[in-house]
Design a protein around this motif. Structure first.
Motif, PDB file in Angstrom:
ATOM      1  N   ALA A  14       0.839  -1.207   0.000  1.00 12.88           N
ATOM      2  CA  ALA A  14       0.000   0.000   0.000  1.00 12.88           C
ATOM      3  C   ALA A  14       0.871   1.253   0.000  1.00 12.88           C
ATOM      4  O   ALA A  14       0.635   2.193  -0.768  1.00 12.88           O
ATOM      5  N   ILE A  48       2.664   1.632  -3.466  1.00  9.13           N
ATOM      6  CA  ILE A  48       1.773   2.111  -4.539  1.00  9.13           C
ATOM      7  C   ILE A  48       1.363   3.555  -4.269  1.00  9.13           C
ATOM      8  O   ILE A  48       1.330   4.384  -5.178  1.00  9.13           O
ATOM      9  N   TRP A  49       1.063   3.873  -3.021  1.00 10.31           N
ATOM     10  CA  TRP A  49       0.668   5.235  -2.671  1.00 10.31           C
ATOM     11  C   TRP A  49       1.816   6.216  -2.904  1.00 10.31           C
ATOM     12  O   TRP A  49       1.600   7.389  -3.199  1.00 10.31           O
ATOM     13  N   SER A  73       7.880   4.689  -7.819  1.00  9.74           N
ATOM     14  CA  SER A  73       7.082   3.808  -6.963  1.00  9.74           C
ATOM     15  C   SER A  73       6.969   2.411  -7.569  1.00  9.74           C
ATOM     16  O   SER A  73       6.801   1.427  -6.841  1.00  9.74           O
ATOM     17  N   THR A 110       7.252  -1.303  -5.820  1.00 11.51           N
ATOM     18  CA  THR A 110       6.174  -2.264  -6.020  1.00 11.51           C
ATOM     19  C   THR A 110       6.701  -3.561  -6.617  1.00 11.51           C
ATOM     20  O   THR A 110       6.359  -4.658  -6.144  1.00 11.51           O
ATOM     21  N   PHE A 141      -9.557  -2.294  -1.100  1.00  9.81           N
ATOM     22  CA  PHE A 141      -8.155  -1.879  -0.955  1.00  9.81           C
ATOM     23  C   PHE A 141      -7.588  -1.393  -2.294  1.00  9.81           C
ATOM     24  O   PHE A 141      -7.029  -0.292  -2.386  1.00  9.81           O
ATOM     25  N   ILE A 142      -7.761  -2.188  -3.326  1.00  9.81           N
ATOM     26  CA  ILE A 142      -7.250  -1.833  -4.657  1.00  9.81           C
ATOM     27  C   ILE A 142      -7.933  -0.571  -5.172  1.00  9.81           C
ATOM     28  O   ILE A 142      -7.274   0.322  -5.715  1.00  9.81           O
ATOM     29  N   LEU A 152      -6.467   2.390  -3.508  1.00 11.08           N
ATOM     30  CA  LEU A 152      -5.138   2.713  -4.046  1.00 11.08           C
ATOM     31  C   LEU A 152      -5.231   3.376  -5.414  1.00 11.08           C
ATOM     32  O   LEU A 152      -4.476   4.309  -5.709  1.00 11.08           O
ATOM     33  N   LEU A 190      -6.653   6.868  -4.803  1.00 12.58           N
ATOM     34  CA  LEU A 190      -5.979   7.564  -3.694  1.00 12.58           C
ATOM     35  C   LEU A 190      -6.975   7.997  -2.621  1.00 12.58           C
ATOM     36  O   LEU A 190      -6.956   9.120  -2.135  1.00 12.58           O
ATOM     37  N   THR A 233      -8.658   2.688   1.208  1.00 13.54           N
ATOM     38  CA  THR A 233      -7.421   1.908   1.266  1.00 13.54           C
ATOM     39  C   THR A 233      -7.258   1.272   2.638  1.00 13.54           C
ATOM     40  O   THR A 233      -6.996   0.064   2.738  1.00 13.54           O
ATOM     41  N   LEU A 247      -7.640  -2.624   3.480  1.00 18.93           N
ATOM     42  CA  LEU A 247      -6.467  -3.276   4.072  1.00 18.93           C
ATOM     43  C   LEU A 247      -6.857  -4.011   5.357  1.00 18.93           C
ATOM     44  O   LEU A 247      -6.492  -5.175   5.556  1.00 18.93           O
TER      45      LEU A 247
END
Length: 165
Positions: free
Chosen positions: A39, A42-43, A52, A56, A120-121, A124, A127, A132, A136
């Motif tokens: 997380a 990606i963030w 990033s 990842t 969650f996805i 992400l 944003l 998120t 999570l």
């Protein structure tokens, strides 16, 4: 029982040796830590842009390397090791190895973790911090509860094996 789980196991190339090494609690717990780290990676596109992707990709590589890098555990007398070994029993799908009372709840827990993963996805992608973090939390709760169920499966299976000896 779990076609997706078995397909993932094959894609990960989980040999007997990899499973034995993955039973090391360090392997299991560092895998649990991957999702929050993913997380952040990606963030981080907000702060470091395309770099990033490096973070990842490194974490995705770690997912594959992890079950192979740790030594076999000195003891499996711990929750995480038994959870990993129970998951192997679950995925093997041998007739009579998993009691019926585990099947439905395991499927529910997998679905809960899957729904959490979708939230969650989504969080992400857009944003959205609340989505998120909620996704999570739900995913991790589902996964940890799943591992706990795998411990139960492992303990039942080893208890039956001791009785049969």
């Amino acid at each position: 029982m779990n076609k997706l789980g078995r397909a993932t196991e094959r894609a990960m190339g989980m040999s007997d040796t990899a499973w034995e090494r993955h039973a090391n609690p360090w392997s299991g717990w560092t895998r649990v830590a991957i999702l929050p780290m993913l997380a952040i990676a990606i963030w981080s596109r907000v702060w470091i842009g395309w770099w990033s992707l490096v973070l990842t990709v490194m974490l995705i590589a770690w997912i594959w390397i992890n079950p192979r890098i740790f030594p076999r555990p000195k003891s499996i007398d711990n929750w995480m090791s038994q959870g990993v070994l129970g998951e192997r029993i679950w995925l093997a799908n041998e007739p009579g190895t998993v009691a019926d009372h585990h099947i439905r709840i395991t499927r529910v827990l997998t679905a809960v973790a899957g729904v959490g993963a979708l939230v969650f996805i989504s969080g992400l992608i857009w944003l959205n911090l609340a989505a998120t973090l909620f996704g999570l939390a739900v995913t991790m709760l589902g996964k940890l509860w799943f591992i706990d169920r795998m411990v139960w499966i492992y303990r039942e299976q080893t208890h039956v094996a001791r009785i049969q000896e």
